[in-house]
Design a protein around this motif. Sequence first.
Motif, mmCIF file in Angstrom:
data_model
loop_
_atom_site.group_PDB
_atom_site.id
_atom_site.type_symbol
_atom_site.label_atom_id
_atom_site.label_comp_id
_atom_site.label_asym_id
_atom_site.label_seq_id
_atom_site.Cartn_x
_atom_site.Cartn_y
_atom_site.Cartn_z
ATOM 1 N N CYS A 127 0.834 -1.192 0.000
ATOM 2 C CA CYS A 127 0.000 0.000 0.000
ATOM 3 C C CYS A 127 0.860 1.230 0.000
ATOM 4 O O CYS A 127 0.359 2.341 0.120
ATOM 5 C CB CYS A 127 -0.906 0.012 1.216
ATOM 6 S SG CYS A 127 -0.019 0.498 2.698
ATOM 7 N N CYS A 167 4.840 0.584 3.779
ATOM 8 C CA CYS A 167 6.132 0.018 4.131
ATOM 9 C C CYS A 167 7.259 0.634 3.308
ATOM 10 O O CYS A 167 8.376 0.796 3.794
ATOM 11 C CB CYS A 167 6.123 -1.488 3.929
ATOM 12 S SG CYS A 167 5.133 -2.333 5.160
ATOM 13 N N CYS A 171 1.999 -7.613 4.995
ATOM 14 C CA CYS A 171 1.588 -8.033 3.655
ATOM 15 C C CYS A 171 2.595 -9.003 3.064
ATOM 16 O O CYS A 171 2.238 -10.039 2.510
ATOM 17 C CB CYS A 171 1.466 -6.835 2.728
ATOM 18 S SG CYS A 171 0.119 -5.766 3.134
ATOM 19 N N CYS A 230 2.679 -3.046 10.535
ATOM 20 C CA CYS A 230 1.872 -2.516 9.447
ATOM 21 C C CYS A 230 1.679 -1.051 9.735
ATOM 22 O O CYS A 230 0.844 -0.679 10.504
ATOM 23 C CB CYS A 230 0.511 -3.216 9.376
ATOM 24 S SG CYS A 230 -0.589 -2.472 8.155
HETATM 25 S S1 SF4 Z 1 2.053 -4.115 5.874
HETATM 26 FE FE1 SF4 Z 1 0.624 -2.412 6.105
HETATM 27 S S2 SF4 Z 1 1.823 -0.617 5.549
HETATM 28 FE FE2 SF4 Z 1 2.945 -2.386 4.825
HETATM 29 S S3 SF4 Z 1 2.277 -2.655 2.759
HETATM 30 FE FE3 SF4 Z 1 0.957 -3.937 3.957
HETATM 31 S S4 SF4 Z 1 -0.805 -2.657 4.419
HETATM 32 FE FE4 SF4 Z 1 0.820 -1.285 3.683
#
Ligand code: SF4
Lengths: 287, 164, 638
Positions: free
Chosen positions: B18, B21, B85, B115
């Motif tokens: 998303c 990260c 993720c 996250c």
């Molecule tokens: S772990 Fe959370 S912040 Fe990282 S990519 Fe997945 S949804 Fe996005």
Amino acid sequence: MINIVWGIVFVLLAPVIGGLVAGIDRKITARMQGRVGPSILQPFYDVGKLFEKEQAVVNETQIFYAICYFIFMIFTGALFFASGDLLLVVFALTLAQIFLVLGAFSANSPYSYVGAERELLQIMAYEPMVIITAVGMYVATKSFNVGDIATTTVPIVLLLPGIFLGFLYVLTIKLRKSPFDISTSHHAHQEIVKGVTTEFSGPSLGLIEITHWYETIFLLGFVYLFFGFNPLIGVVAVIIVYLLEILIDNTNARVKWQLAVKSSWLIAIIVGVVNLAALYFLAGGVP
Amino acid sequence: MTYLAKSPWIIHYDASSCNGCDIEILACLTPMYDVERFGIINTGNPKHADIFVVTGSVNEQNREVILNIYNQMPDPKVAVAVGICATSGGVFRECYNVAGGIDKLIPVDVYVMGCAARPESIIDGIVTALGILEKKRSEGASAPVVTDHHMNKEHHKHAEGGVQ
Amino acid sequence: MQLAQLLIFLILFPLIAAFFLFLAKKDLERAWIVKLSALAIAIVSVYLLISTYNMGGLLFSVVPAEPTGIIMFFLEMLIALAILYLGIVHKKWLVVGLILIQSVMMLWFELVYAHSVEVSSNLFIDEFSNIMALIIGIIGSLICVYSLGYMKFFHESHPEMKDRRPWFFAIMFVFIAAMFGLVFSNNILWVYFFWEVTTLCSFLLIGYTKTEEATTNAFNALWMNLLGGVAFAGAIIYLAMFGNGIMGLDTLLTSGKVIALIPAALIGFAGLTKAAQLPFSSWLVGAMVAPTPVSALLHSSTMVKAGVYILVRLAPIFQATFTGYLLAMIGALTFLIASGIAISQSNAKRVLAYSTIANLGLVVACAGIGTYEAIWAAILLIVFHAISKSLLFLSVGTVEHRIRSREIDDMNGLIVRMPKIAAMMVIGIAGMFLAPFGMLISKWAAIRAFVDVPYGFVFIIILAFGSAMTLFFWAKWMGKIITVTSDSKNIEGEVDHSEWTALTSLAGLSLITTLVFPLLSTKLLEPFLMENYGHVAQLSQDNIIIMIMMLLLLVIMPLSILIPQRKDKHVQAYMGGRTTTHDMWFSGSLGVQKKTVLSNYYLHEYFGEAKLRPAGIWICTALICIMFAATALRGVFL
Ligand code: SF4
């Protein structure tokens, strides 16, 4: 005429000093950006690691070109420090550089291919200025021999102020510093990944890295020639020049190749014509 | 102690994250965290990299890419899955197009939780990876060429094209 | 006496060979005649070198001027009639006009002045002529041998064209004879005669295929060279009117600048047209329509070399005169502009053509400067250029027959597809721009020559930029050839025996001349310079050793491939994470299959022909006008 001892000293010491210079460069860069930065020995760690890695290639000929690049760069530098002929040094440098370009071409990869073309554009951009510099030094000292130029009592930089500035301009290209790091760079990735070095990995990349160290020392030696009349001023000037390059590197964004070629040619024409003409008139070269 | 641990170069790939990260990974490069002091460089080129840092989960579009990048990296190499993720699919796990975490495709050596994962934990993950990297080197193990068994035939042909 | 016979042999023997070739209709007969005569010519030209070794310049008066002169005049008029006829048939009125002017001038000379002109020695030989004879005798003959295979294939693949090979080979040998005549003649009238013969031969060879394009380009070449011929005839008439009957090259050179400068400028102009300098560059580029061996012959050992030969001969007259500087400027600008245009060319033969024009420009620049160092550089340039350029043309010709294309981009991965020929091409290209090969030594010599003359820095700056461009277009071509495409198959097949002989000999020559170049310099160039200038130019011992070291390194390096290596991991090229098949196909967005195609940079925007050529033509035309005006003014005042 040829001073083999200095040549051997170059071959042995240049990678050590060159690596340290690269490390100091990274440290200063980091400090300029408000970071702590890596250890000064980091370039050695990097190269050491690269030699521990596996050699992954697209085809074997790449390694051959990398080795040629390495050997002819050493040859160039050794010839320079052993008091060779300055023009021959310039030509040998071109030969070395062409091997890197061929290595990039041989991989048949889009990124290294674009890098190779850009590298050629860069060579085309700096070559005239380098030849003009060599000729300027000849006019000032009446010799093409590096040893004679380095030990002359003529304050070359005062006779060739324009050429000195022009040389500094193309030095940025040669040292692969921003704004002219268009074919490959020492920094994070760029629009063409790593340009000419994209397809090199492991030991062959390490070899190219060491070659860069040799090249840096050779180029700094070239800068020293302008100040050969006084070794102390010479060393200080070389240090200042390198610091200046780091500053330029950190305060400029990469430009397009068009601007790189056009601007360096324009500068070469202006300083070349004005400075050389002035010199000829001063020396009574024109009857 | 060898040089490997002192000079880990990473390649960062954003699978289908998303972007949360990814921002955190970039934050690691800023003066605040300055990972370059450990010799870490973000190379952006699998052929120069030692550590494969993946964010986001595997989906149909990117499974080919993940395999390709991993296979192009020279040994020794490790993979780090950053974020929930990448570890398991996270909140996207149930999506029709998501296959799950990165370990569905390639052998993952370190999982970084969160996250988004915090920069501190990312750095910690990479430092942990260094130990594994060093171990792999001393064992002289070479990672197998990874192929994707879930892919259809057409994909399969290309994926193996990554290694001759 | 014996030496004179060697000279006459070299001039007449190719003519005899040409006669038999014209009659020979069978492939086998032709092959034998060409091979044997080529061998004979090459051997005699080497023998000539050995037997005149260390003798300096020698003049010969064995051939009586009178009957020979009449015969030559008669032949000249025949040539003029032939050209006149062709011009009228093809409605090329420019050609008709020029040939009429020229013939009237020569007729006038013959009727009014001919009896007052007395040349005691009509033939001569010195080191420079010797070098030229070697170039013509060895490289020219090799090209003829190569043509055997090439022309056979050419006619097999172009059945629509009439097979006129007897004619073709006959003209090639006449060309060689005329070139020998040109470099051995001391009598300017004789030089003029041979000059006109080369013009005619090049016209016939360029128009060989008889396509419309070929005919147009042949006439284009013809009118430009006839313009030079008119200037040459003007020089002869001037000499006859004001020159106290001077008509020998030797007497012209020693007659002082007052008399010699105007005729030298006129002959120099003729040299510019023949050497395809701007504004006359277009004929040489247009000559590309001819079969490749013709291009090789025109570019390396004949025709354009005749132009620079005469300029270098007359160089002592140009030295330190305004005329000389202007001539040098025209050459230098041609070097700069033609190198620039070469960047934008994607057709291999056009790149070669522009590079020839550029390198000849450098020779002209050296000749215009005219100091002993400059002449040293000029002769080196002529030698090394002849070798590398013929090698390149011939390999392009062979490649063209395999891949049916002259485009550089189509030569991608040649090293895999045709390893042997690709190696030849790489040697040829390296010879053109890399240290320590010949052309680079010559450029180096040119820089050293320019630094010591007044206003030399202007030439150095032009040279610096020109050679940077040279480097760009050669290197990107070389890169194309050595790209390793893993999917390609070897399609080299059996290279025709005669082609292969020529290619390997030339590649060998280009390496050997680089190795023995110090010998060439001390044994041939230095005596020549000593005799004509009283000074000697040379590279220092150290530099020569270093160059040889570099060459040896370069030769040894490829052997490192033989060293057994540990198995490297083979990975495909990085494609941004996309997987790619071996022949570079990948699936793009939406699953569309695409192929990666890599093409060179041509930078049309900056170096396009349409942009640079007109500029070059205007500037150089203006310079030529100034040159004549200045020379004439000087003549009036002195
Ligand atoms: S772990 Fe959370 S912040 Fe990282 S990519 Fe997945 S949804 Fe996005």
